[in-house]
Design a protein around this motif. Structure first.
Motif, mmCIF file in Angstrom:
data_model
loop_
_atom_site.group_PDB
_atom_site.id
_atom_site.type_symbol
_atom_site.label_atom_id
_atom_site.label_comp_id
_atom_site.label_asym_id
_atom_site.label_seq_id
_atom_site.Cartn_x
_atom_site.Cartn_y
_atom_site.Cartn_z
ATOM 1 N N THR A 184 0.695 -1.694 0.130
ATOM 2 C CA THR A 184 0.038 -0.153 -0.269
ATOM 3 C C THR A 184 0.912 0.428 -0.269
ATOM 4 O OG1 THR A 184 -1.947 -0.929 1.268
ATOM 5 C CG2 THR A 184 -2.137 1.159 1.432
ATOM 6 N N ILE A 185 1.776 1.120 1.175
ATOM 7 C CA ILE A 185 3.026 2.018 1.005
ATOM 8 C C ILE A 185 3.570 2.367 -0.261
ATOM 9 C CG2 ILE A 185 4.970 3.301 1.930
ATOM 10 C CD1 ILE A 185 3.847 1.965 4.602
ATOM 11 N N PHE A 186 4.234 1.598 -0.908
ATOM 12 C CA PHE A 186 4.416 1.640 -2.492
ATOM 13 C C PHE A 186 3.742 2.090 -3.106
ATOM 14 C CE2 PHE A 186 5.450 -0.968 -6.095
ATOM 15 C CZ PHE A 186 6.292 -0.031 -6.884
ATOM 16 N N LEU A 187 3.056 2.300 -3.621
ATOM 17 C CA LEU A 187 1.557 1.988 -4.320
ATOM 18 C C LEU A 187 1.288 3.642 -3.977
ATOM 19 C CD1 LEU A 187 -0.810 -0.988 -5.378
ATOM 20 C CD2 LEU A 187 0.894 -0.138 -6.449
ATOM 21 N N VAL A 188 1.984 4.669 -3.478
ATOM 22 C CA VAL A 188 0.979 5.600 -3.048
ATOM 23 C C VAL A 188 1.970 6.995 -3.083
ATOM 24 C CG1 VAL A 188 0.426 7.440 -0.809
ATOM 25 C CG2 VAL A 188 -0.398 5.419 -1.002
ATOM 26 N N PHE A 189 3.382 6.083 -3.226
ATOM 27 C CA PHE A 189 4.177 6.531 -2.969
ATOM 28 C C PHE A 189 4.419 7.056 -4.689
ATOM 29 C CE2 PHE A 189 5.561 7.313 1.500
ATOM 30 C CZ PHE A 189 5.874 8.096 1.419
ATOM 31 N N LEU A 190 4.850 5.684 -5.165
ATOM 32 C CA LEU A 190 4.373 5.223 -6.954
ATOM 33 C C LEU A 190 4.372 6.394 -7.195
ATOM 34 C CD1 LEU A 190 5.607 3.762 -9.586
ATOM 35 C CD2 LEU A 190 3.575 2.267 -9.105
ATOM 36 N N ARG A 191 2.786 6.991 -6.992
ATOM 37 C CA ARG A 191 1.960 7.783 -7.480
ATOM 38 C C ARG A 191 2.507 8.907 -7.363
ATOM 39 N NH1 ARG A 191 -2.329 11.138 -6.196
ATOM 40 N NH2 ARG A 191 -2.960 10.190 -4.521
ATOM 41 N N LEU A 192 3.086 9.714 -6.799
ATOM 42 C CA LEU A 192 4.169 10.223 -6.292
ATOM 43 C C LEU A 192 5.577 10.901 -6.955
ATOM 44 C CD1 LEU A 192 3.550 10.644 -1.967
ATOM 45 C CD2 LEU A 192 2.563 12.969 -3.569
ATOM 46 N N GLY A 193 5.667 9.267 -7.184
ATOM 47 C CA GLY A 193 7.438 9.115 -8.325
ATOM 48 C C GLY A 193 6.870 9.144 -9.588
ATOM 49 N N GLU A 204 -0.902 15.314 -0.071
ATOM 50 C CA GLU A 204 -1.328 13.641 0.146
ATOM 51 C C GLU A 204 -0.955 13.199 1.885
ATOM 52 O OE1 GLU A 204 -2.021 10.037 -1.587
ATOM 53 O OE2 GLU A 204 -1.716 11.933 -3.099
ATOM 54 N N PHE A 205 -0.504 13.733 2.405
ATOM 55 C CA PHE A 205 -0.155 12.731 3.421
ATOM 56 C C PHE A 205 -0.961 13.057 4.716
ATOM 57 C CE2 PHE A 205 3.619 11.024 1.727
ATOM 58 C CZ PHE A 205 3.337 9.885 1.169
ATOM 59 N N VAL A 206 -1.147 14.753 4.776
ATOM 60 C CA VAL A 206 -1.987 16.086 5.611
ATOM 61 C C VAL A 206 -3.267 15.651 5.401
ATOM 62 C CG1 VAL A 206 -1.834 17.645 7.009
ATOM 63 C CG2 VAL A 206 0.430 16.269 6.813
ATOM 64 N N GLN A 207 -3.043 16.428 4.333
ATOM 65 C CA GLN A 207 -4.613 16.716 4.211
ATOM 66 C C GLN A 207 -5.386 15.586 3.311
ATOM 67 O OE1 GLN A 207 -4.741 19.974 5.424
ATOM 68 N NE2 GLN A 207 -5.777 20.737 4.063
ATOM 69 N N LEU A 239 -0.099 12.110 9.075
ATOM 70 C CA LEU A 239 0.556 12.755 10.025
ATOM 71 C C LEU A 239 -0.278 14.170 10.102
ATOM 72 C CD1 LEU A 239 4.026 12.866 8.932
ATOM 73 C CD2 LEU A 239 3.196 11.713 10.404
ATOM 74 N N ASP A 240 -0.425 14.051 11.366
ATOM 75 C CA ASP A 240 -0.959 15.950 11.728
ATOM 76 C C ASP A 240 -0.046 17.033 11.269
ATOM 77 O OD1 ASP A 240 -0.063 16.993 14.658
ATOM 78 O OD2 ASP A 240 0.718 14.613 14.586
ATOM 79 N N GLU A 241 -0.325 18.577 11.142
ATOM 80 C CA GLU A 241 0.284 19.464 10.816
ATOM 81 C C GLU A 241 2.280 19.663 11.307
ATOM 82 O OE1 GLU A 241 1.489 21.055 7.732
ATOM 83 O OE2 GLU A 241 -1.382 21.622 7.710
ATOM 84 N N PRO A 292 -7.475 16.259 -7.758
ATOM 85 C CA PRO A 292 -5.977 15.485 -7.288
ATOM 86 C C PRO A 292 -4.209 16.172 -7.856
ATOM 87 C CG PRO A 292 -7.059 14.393 -8.706
ATOM 88 C CD PRO A 292 -8.351 15.306 -8.358
ATOM 89 N N PRO A 293 -3.310 16.517 -7.008
ATOM 90 C CA PRO A 293 -2.496 16.907 -7.842
ATOM 91 C C PRO A 293 -1.638 16.592 -9.011
ATOM 92 C CG PRO A 293 -1.585 16.683 -4.958
ATOM 93 C CD PRO A 293 -3.058 16.038 -5.682
ATOM 94 N N TRP A 294 -1.865 15.247 -9.628
ATOM 95 C CA TRP A 294 -1.304 14.503 -10.406
ATOM 96 C C TRP A 294 -2.029 15.439 -11.634
ATOM 97 C CZ3 TRP A 294 -4.706 11.425 -13.638
ATOM 98 C CH2 TRP A 294 -6.016 10.752 -12.805
ATOM 99 N N LEU A 295 -3.923 15.312 -11.414
ATOM 100 C CA LEU A 295 -4.183 15.932 -12.439
ATOM 101 C C LEU A 295 -4.249 17.505 -12.662
ATOM 102 C CD1 LEU A 295 -6.614 15.598 -14.394
ATOM 103 C CD2 LEU A 295 -8.142 16.050 -12.640
ATOM 104 N N VAL A 296 -3.658 17.759 -11.390
ATOM 105 C CA VAL A 296 -3.409 19.677 -11.885
ATOM 106 C C VAL A 296 -1.276 19.476 -12.639
ATOM 107 C CG1 VAL A 296 -2.512 21.484 -11.193
ATOM 108 C CG2 VAL A 296 -4.647 20.142 -9.307
ATOM 109 N N VAL A 297 -0.892 19.000 -12.966
ATOM 110 C CA VAL A 297 0.004 17.928 -12.948
ATOM 111 C C VAL A 297 0.026 18.023 -14.205
ATOM 112 C CG1 VAL A 297 2.210 16.785 -13.512
ATOM 113 C CG2 VAL A 297 1.938 17.602 -11.239
ATOM 114 N N ILE A 298 -1.023 16.836 -15.108
ATOM 115 C CA ILE A 298 -1.166 16.999 -16.055
ATOM 116 C C ILE A 298 -0.604 18.084 -17.021
ATOM 117 C CG2 ILE A 298 -2.271 15.375 -17.739
ATOM 118 C CD1 ILE A 298 -2.412 12.908 -15.879
#
Length: 405
Positions: free
Chosen positions: A18-27, A44-47, A52-54, A386-392
């Motif tokens: 699960t962690i790998f897939l989340v970070f793969l999308r970020l990568g 991704e991880f706070v909002q 994690l909290d802020e 989502p950030p990935w869509l904004v990147v595209i």
């Protein structure tokens, strides 16, 4: 995708996949350099996922700013370690690092037309998106971490200090802010403190720190005492990852001295790889994979890429594992909390300075660039895309601007 962890105040342990897939999308989507990466991570991880909290995220960022090596990658390693133990840390690194490492390795192995196939306008669009990502991070962190006049003043002073020619490093700014916090802010115990689920034992942490320093001292001796090119590569890239403060761009002069001067990689190839590294997402430290694959002597190719990539990141693993358990104890101390209040404000200031230089100065070159940055910021903050869509969208928009300009 949302996870069950969003509904709990104390995060549960996640499996490595699960962690790998989340970070793969970020990568695959995190363009814009280390400061922008921290913005993507916060979103991704706070909002979104609330892993994690802020304050905990800001504390991790402050810690990794103190450590040598790539700060954004170390934050990712720490998040993976907190949520999935050692396997989670490795999964986070692999997901975030492998996309750009593979792309740069393929480029080094002969796909010379790959860099030219991407229009310059697309690259400019990606830089513009980075402006929006960092602006969102500055705003969100400032609202939480700069809540009164002294903290706002510290943030502005930190931003001014690194932008004006005072020759102060980021580490010096953060350390000074911590001292100011000890003097100015009274220790309080009323602020919420969410304990980080550090699964590293004290003995394991001390072992990691001992191994970090042992390799730093022994590898040069072994490399100089033998003619083994593999040991020479390990030594050069381990030192680059262990001794460089300030993130990915700062490592480039050291790597140039290590690989160009001895003739391992010619200067033109080095510069071509550096240009390609700007066009891929993920950490700039993956430039090491390009250099390893481009070596004029063995090991080179895939083996050289793997050796150099691992060697430049091993110090980050050892430092995060070695320091994080002690950091968790420190950050729960009342006096440390007073210092961290100022340190976190200074981190906001450093992020604000980076928003101007290099993010704004390299991304906004014309009025239409500013318009595209505003649209990207609105997409992130108000339309919640989502950030990935904004990147595209930013890449497409930059390409259209390039065609019409």
């Amino acid at each position: 995708m949302p996870t069950d962890a969003q509904h709990h105040s104390t995060p549960s342990r996640l499996d490595a996949w699960t962690i790998f897939l989340v970070f793969l999308r970020l990568g695959l989507t995190s363009f814009g350099g280390p400061i922008a990466h921290l913005g993507y991570f916060r979103d991704e991880f706070v909002q979104r996922r609330r892993w994690l909290d802020e304050r905990s995220y800001a504390d991790l960022v402050a810690l990794c700013q103190f450590l040598p090596g790539p700060a954004s990658s170390q934050v990712g390693l720490a998040i993976g370690l907190l949520r999935g133990g050692y396997r989670g840390s490795l999964a986070a690194w692999a997901g975030f690092t492998l996309p750009s490492a593979i792309a740069l390795t393929l480029f080094a192995l002969g796909i010379a037309t790959w860099g030219d196939a991407l229009p310059a306008g697309v690259l400019q669009g990606l830089k513009i998106v980075a402006v929006a990502v960092v602006a969102q991070a500055v705003w969100g962190m400032a609202r939480t971490l700069c809540t009164d006049a002294p903290r706002i003043a510290i943030a502005l002073a930190a931003a001014s200090t690194v932008l004006l020619p005072f020759i102060w490093s980021q580490v010096a700014v953060i350390a000074t802010a911590g001292l100011i916090g000890l003097i100015v802010f009274r220790p309080v115990s009323t602020e919420a403190h969410v304990a980080l689920p550090v699964a590293v034992k004290r003995r394991a942490a001390l072992t990691a720190l001992a191994l970090f320093f042992a390799l730093l001292m022994l590898l040069p001796l072994l490399a100089s005492g033998t003619d083994n090119p593999l040991l020479a590569l390990l030594d050069a890239f381990y030192r680059a990852g262990a001794l460089v403060f300030g993130g990915g761009h700062v490592v480039l002069p050291l790597l140039q001295a290590e690989v160009v001067q001895p003739g391992w990689v010619d200067r033109d190839t080095f510069l071509a790889g550096y240009g390609a590294a700007q066009a891929v997402p993920g950490p700039l430290f993956t430039f090491a994979a390009f250099l390893g694959a481009s070596m004029n002597e063995s090991p080179s190719g895939l083996l050289g890429a793997a050796v150099c990539l691992v060697a430049v990141f091993v110090p980050s693993f050892l430092l995060v594992i070695g320091v994080l358990p002690f950091w968790e104890r420190l950050r729960s101390n009342r006096r440390t909390q007073a210092a961290l209040a100022a340190v976190n404000a200074a981190v906001v200031g450093l992020l604000l300075a980076a928003l101007y230089d290099p993010v704004w100065t390299s991304g906004i070159k014309a009025p239409e660039h500013f318009v595209l940055a505003l649209l990207a910021l609105a997409a992130l903050m108000y339309w919640k895309l989502p950030p990935w869509l904004v990147v595209i969208g930013g890449a497409v928009g930059g390409g259209l601007i390039g065609l019409t300009g």
